[in-house]
Design an enzyme around this catalytic site. Structure first.
Site, PDB file in Angstrom:
ATOM      1  CG  ASP A  97      18.130 -11.047  23.275  1.00 36.61           C
ATOM      2  OD1 ASP A  97      17.787  -9.968  22.746  1.00 36.61           O
ATOM      3  OD2 ASP A  97      18.070 -11.251  24.503  1.00 36.61           O
ATOM      4  CB  ILE A  98      20.501  -9.381  17.377  1.00 33.49           C
ATOM      5  CG1 ILE A  98      19.222  -9.056  16.604  1.00 33.49           C
ATOM      6  CG2 ILE A  98      20.927 -10.820  17.124  1.00 33.49           C
ATOM      7  CD1 ILE A  98      19.386  -9.137  15.089  1.00 33.49           C
ATOM      8  CE  LYS A  99      17.388  -6.808  24.610  1.00 32.69           C
ATOM      9  NZ  LYS A  99      17.964  -8.145  24.801  1.00 32.69           N
ATOM     10  NE  ARG A 100      22.953  -6.781  15.452  1.00 39.29           N
ATOM     11  CZ  ARG A 100      23.989  -7.074  16.218  1.00 39.29           C
ATOM     12  NH1 ARG A 100      24.220  -6.376  17.291  1.00 39.29           N
ATOM     13  NH2 ARG A 100      24.809  -8.054  15.907  1.00 39.29           N
TER      14      ARG A 100
END
Length: 299
Positions: A97-100
């Site tokens: 879960d990095i939401k880059r």
């Protein structure tokens, strides 16, 4: 990757992903060995390992949120990587879960999170994950490196479409000149971007994040995105329940996986039966209760 995830969900009867988002308050004192970043990060990994050991036979996947680890610097990132590697060793799929979200060479660098990095004539994978979450609001060119990786490897991505937080409507529910809401337009783009990556079970490697806290929108999105697999946050601590999620599944009971984080990992703190030695037992009981709650919606 999505085909494998769907098959694991069917075998286990559990469309559940456990969010591994540890905070210092969640970690019992018996695990903590000090207040240095190294000690805290070691405790985070040991805490995660207890959770994984307790639930790996019940669920198909885990989802570590990188921000919880990054705030403890390089030591925290080791804990993130070690957690992902350990989860994989237990047969779990790992969603980072990095939401880059960025463009050009920066997007290519971020994409190494799932695609690995060329070094010394070989491809190295410092982050042992199977999929990542991404912010699509930079447009398609920010996603091209990830799409290329999806084409070449068994990896997946989940793009933010309708998020679970109360303020999501500030932007996502604005109406465009076309008459669509912003999230509806993004949903159509995600469907288009994922068209070339549909697997044998009818779902694309390009998935969508759809919040459990907006059940009506989830039902509409399922109709709008018939070949898009949903990652659904917002269950439990944020207020979503199994009955809210019926519209997120397709007619065959497939099409989404539901995340719970604090409701599982902090369960030991909410029930006096457990105590700090019952971290794993409490997590397992919480997962079993979640599976039971979801099965009516899933079926």
């Amino acid at each position: 990757m999505i085909d494998h995830l769907i098959e694991r969900i069917e075998v286990l009867g559990a469309p559940v992903v456990v969010g591994l988002d540890p905070t210092l308050e969640m970690i019992p004192g018996r695990i903590r060995q000090g207040d240095s970043f190294e000690a805290i990060s070691s405790a985070m990994f040991e805490f995660n390992r207890e959770i994984i050991d307790a639930v790996y036979d019940l669920v198909p996947a885990v989802k570590p949120q990188i921000a919880m680890y990054e705030r403890f610097g390089a030591d925290g990132l080791w804990a993130y990587a070690d957690t992902a590697a350990y989860a994989r060793s237990k047969g779990l799929l790992v969603i980072g879960d990095i939401k880059r979200g960025d463009i050009s060479s920066t997007a290519e660098a971020y994409a190494a999170h799932i695609g690995g990095t060329e070094a010394g004539g070989q491809r190295l994978f410092p982050w042992p994950v199977d999929a990542v979450t991404l912010n699509p609001y930079f447009g398609k060119d920010s996603l091209t490196p990830y799409l290329d990786i999806c084409a070449a490897q068994e990896k997946g991505i989940f793009l933010l479409v309708k998020t679970s937080n109360p303020g999501s409507g500030d932007l996502q529910d604005l109406r465009l000149e076309s008459g669509k809401l912003v999230y509806e337009h993004v949903a159509d783009l995600v469907s288009e971007w994922g068209r070339d990556f549909v697997g044998k079970h009818g779902y694309s490697k390009v998935g969508a994040v759809a919040g459990a806290t907006f059940p009506e929108q989830g039902r509409e999105m399922r109709k709008r995105m018939p070949h898009t697999f949903f990652l659904v946050p917002g269950y439990g601590a944020q207020g979503g329940s199994g009955k809210d999620l019926q519209g997120f599944f397709d007619a065959d009971g497939s099409g989404c996986i539901v995340n719970s984080s604090r409701g599982i990992t902090a369960a030991w703190k909410k029930d006096k039966r457990f105590g700090e030695h019952g971290v794993g037992d409490a997590a397992r009981e919480a997962v079993e209760a979640m599976i039971k709650d979801l099965r009516e919606a899933w079926s």
